[in-house]
Design a protein around this motif. Structure first.
Motif, PDB file in Angstrom:
ATOM      1  N   PHE A  66      18.013   2.926 -40.903  1.00  0.00           N
ATOM      2  CA  PHE A  66      16.995   1.914 -40.622  1.00  0.00           C
ATOM      3  C   PHE A  66      16.178   1.637 -41.889  1.00  0.00           C
ATOM      4  CE2 PHE A  66      18.090   4.074 -36.695  1.00  0.00           C
ATOM      5  CZ  PHE A  66      18.389   3.003 -35.866  1.00  0.00           C
TER       6      PHE A  66
ATOM      7  N   SER B  17      24.403  11.230 -38.138  1.00  0.00           N
ATOM      8  CA  SER B  17      24.070  10.575 -36.877  1.00  0.00           C
ATOM      9  C   SER B  17      23.789   9.104 -37.142  1.00  0.00           C
ATOM     10  CB  SER B  17      22.839  11.231 -36.251  1.00  0.00           C
ATOM     11  OG  SER B  17      22.328  10.426 -35.206  1.00  0.00           O
ATOM     12  N   GLY B  18      24.314   8.232 -36.294  1.00  0.00           N
ATOM     13  CA  GLY B  18      24.029   6.812 -36.432  1.00  0.00           C
ATOM     14  C   GLY B  18      22.571   6.491 -36.167  1.00  0.00           C
ATOM     15  N   HIS B  19      21.857   7.497 -35.650  1.00  0.00           N
ATOM     16  CA  HIS B  19      20.434   7.346 -35.361  1.00  0.00           C
ATOM     17  C   HIS B  19      19.576   7.868 -36.510  1.00  0.00           C
ATOM     18  CE1 HIS B  19      17.829   6.049 -32.148  1.00  0.00           C
ATOM     19  NE2 HIS B  19      17.080   7.121 -32.243  1.00  0.00           N
ATOM     20  N   ASP B  20      20.208   8.306 -37.595  1.00  0.00           N
ATOM     21  CA  ASP B  20      19.481   8.825 -38.753  1.00  0.00           C
ATOM     22  C   ASP B  20      18.524   7.746 -39.278  1.00  0.00           C
ATOM     23  OD1 ASP B  20      18.809   9.530 -41.520  1.00  0.00           O
ATOM     24  OD2 ASP B  20      20.417  11.016 -41.393  1.00  0.00           O
ATOM     25  N   PRO B  21      17.246   8.093 -39.497  1.00  0.00           N
ATOM     26  CA  PRO B  21      16.269   7.102 -39.980  1.00  0.00           C
ATOM     27  C   PRO B  21      16.685   6.405 -41.273  1.00  0.00           C
ATOM     28  CG  PRO B  21      15.158   9.111 -39.278  1.00  0.00           C
ATOM     29  CD  PRO B  21      16.627   9.405 -39.245  1.00  0.00           C
TER      30      PRO B  21
ATOM     31  N   ARG C  38      29.600  11.719 -30.568  1.00  0.00           N
ATOM     32  CA  ARG C  38      28.615  12.581 -31.202  1.00  0.00           C
ATOM     33  C   ARG C  38      29.312  13.641 -32.060  1.00  0.00           C
ATOM     34  NH1 ARG C  38      23.315  13.842 -29.693  1.00  0.00           N
ATOM     35  NH2 ARG C  38      23.644  12.949 -27.613  1.00  0.00           N
TER      36      ARG C  38
ATOM     37  N   THR D  46      22.993  -1.682 -39.393  1.00  0.00           N
ATOM     38  CA  THR D  46      22.884  -0.285 -38.992  1.00  0.00           C
ATOM     39  C   THR D  46      24.142   0.090 -38.207  1.00  0.00           C
ATOM     40  OG1 THR D  46      21.841  -0.802 -36.870  1.00  0.00           O
ATOM     41  CG2 THR D  46      20.371  -0.497 -38.781  1.00  0.00           C
TER      42      THR D  46
ATOM     43  N   SER E  47      28.002   8.076 -34.451  1.00  0.00           N
ATOM     44  CA  SER E  47      28.118   8.902 -35.657  1.00  0.00           C
ATOM     45  C   SER E  47      28.787   8.106 -36.772  1.00  0.00           C
ATOM     46  CB  SER E  47      28.933  10.163 -35.385  1.00  0.00           C
ATOM     47  OG  SER E  47      28.319  10.975 -34.411  1.00  0.00           O
TER      48      SER E  47
ATOM     49  N   ARG F 176      24.245   1.265 -35.323  1.00  0.00           N
ATOM     50  CA  ARG F 176      24.042   0.777 -33.957  1.00  0.00           C
ATOM     51  C   ARG F 176      24.449  -0.681 -33.834  1.00  0.00           C
ATOM     52  NH1 ARG F 176      18.012   0.833 -31.689  1.00  0.00           N
ATOM     53  NH2 ARG F 176      18.278   3.064 -32.149  1.00  0.00           N
TER      54      ARG F 176
ATOM     55  N   MET G 245      23.380   5.442 -27.364  1.00  0.00           N
ATOM     56  CA  MET G 245      22.908   5.205 -28.723  1.00  0.00           C
ATOM     57  C   MET G 245      22.914   6.458 -29.586  1.00  0.00           C
ATOM     58  SD  MET G 245      19.868   2.398 -28.306  1.00  0.00           S
ATOM     59  CE  MET G 245      20.211   0.777 -27.632  1.00  0.00           C
ATOM     60  N   GLU G 246      22.504   7.584 -29.025  1.00  0.00           N
ATOM     61  CA  GLU G 246      22.428   8.808 -29.820  1.00  0.00           C
ATOM     62  C   GLU G 246      23.793   9.473 -30.008  1.00  0.00           C
ATOM     63  OE1 GLU G 246      19.375  11.508 -28.826  1.00  0.00           O
ATOM     64  OE2 GLU G 246      17.767  10.019 -28.988  1.00  0.00           O
TER      65      GLU G 246
END
Length: 302
Positions: free
Chosen positions: A58, A51-55, A212, A70, A95, A72, A91-92
């Motif tokens: 960041f 996931s591109g939102h994976d911590p 996604r 990132t 990928s 994003r 945002m979520e």
């Protein structure tokens, strides 16, 4: 693409993208060593998703540097070129797709025999084999764009940068090895290589998309878990393999490594092989080592 193909894709996009990458490796003429023989540069790849939102992405701002982009930020930049902004609801959906290209056995075998310079086969794999990797990036991006999804290969962006940072040495604005780690494909090593289930004699590629996908399992608990040295085992086989003395028990000296890569003797050998431009690497520390083609002693991993 037919309507039926689109239906298949929408039912299982992860599987379709993985097969797309594997098929390209298997069938593309760019994966053939036509200047030399009828062999291939790369064996069947490993493919993973995150996931591109994976911590982790960041965290890389701290681990690598604030300059490291990132997913994003990369997607937002791609959308700006299309005169639109990234919506909060999108945002979520971001990928990351990453793949591992394992060097063919005969390429690895040829490099095992060398002590000072990379073998001719290895040099061609690193030079022309990376041309194939570039084509694969474009192939994946083009496939997703044809389906109507935003897709970007960070390494192909005009804004992609490689430079020397005072804190961590030679770096880039997007690390494909770190992307592959987030996708569960392997871990790092003493020599700054990336040890996967198919070893560390590899190349890595990645694409970011506004689609996604199902994240791959995080198989590793620690960033250097696959390296014997960091499992308190005696190894360090990559240390004497380095002709530049750039690897020690303390790690990898990127400046020494780079100095050797651009040295006159290696440049001359590169040209002797019939290759244009500058050498990129020697790969000696990736061959004739326990992690060349697999994870060494996986039974030791907790």
């Amino acid at each position: 693409m037919t309507r039926e193909d689109k239906i298949v894709f929408l039912k299982n996009p992860d599987r379709v993208i993985e097969q797309l990458i594997k098929n390209f490796v298997q069938t593309s003429e760019l994966n053939r060593r036509t200047p030399l023989d009828h062999g291939v540069y790369w064996d069947e790849p490993l493919v993973g998703f995150a996931s591109g939102h994976d911590p982790l992405f960041f965290d890389y701002k701290t681990i690598i540097g604030s300059f490291h982009l990132t997913p994003r930020e990369i997607i937002a930049a791609a959308l700006r070129e299309k005169n639109r902004t990234l919506l909060l609801s999108e945002m979520e959906q971001i990928s990351v797709i990453a793949w591992i290209l394992p060097a063919a056995e005969d390429i690895r075998q040829s490099n095992r025999k060398e002590d000072k310079f990379p073998s001719k086969l290895w040099s061609y794999a690193r030079h022309l084999g990376e041309d194939f990797n570039q084509a694969l990036r474009k192939h994946v991006v083009g496939y997703l764009e044809d389906l109507g999804y935003v897709a970007v290969a960070p390494m192909l962006l005009p804004s992609f940068q490689s430079f020397r940072d005072e804190k961590v040495g030679w770096v880039s604005s997007w690390s494909e090895r770190h992307a592959a780690y987030a996708c569960g494909l392997g871990t790092f090593s003493l020599n700054d290589g990336f040890i996967t289930a198919k070893g560390m004699a590899i190349r890595v590629g990645s694409v970011i998309t506004l689609l996604r996908l199902t994240s791959s399992d995080k198989r590793y608990q620690y960033p250097k878990e696959n390296c014997l040295v960091f499992r308190n085992e005696k190894c360090g086989k990559c240390i004497p393999r380095c002709p530049a003395g750039a690897i020690t028990e303390k790690g990898h000296d990127k400046d020494k490594c780079r100095e050797y890569i651009h040295s006159e003797p290696l440049v001359a050998k590169h040209q002797e092989y019939g290759l244009e431009g500058s050498p990129h690497a020697c790969g000696l520390c990736q061959t004739r080592v326990p992690c060349e083609s697999s994870i060494p002693r996986p039974d030791l991993i907790a």
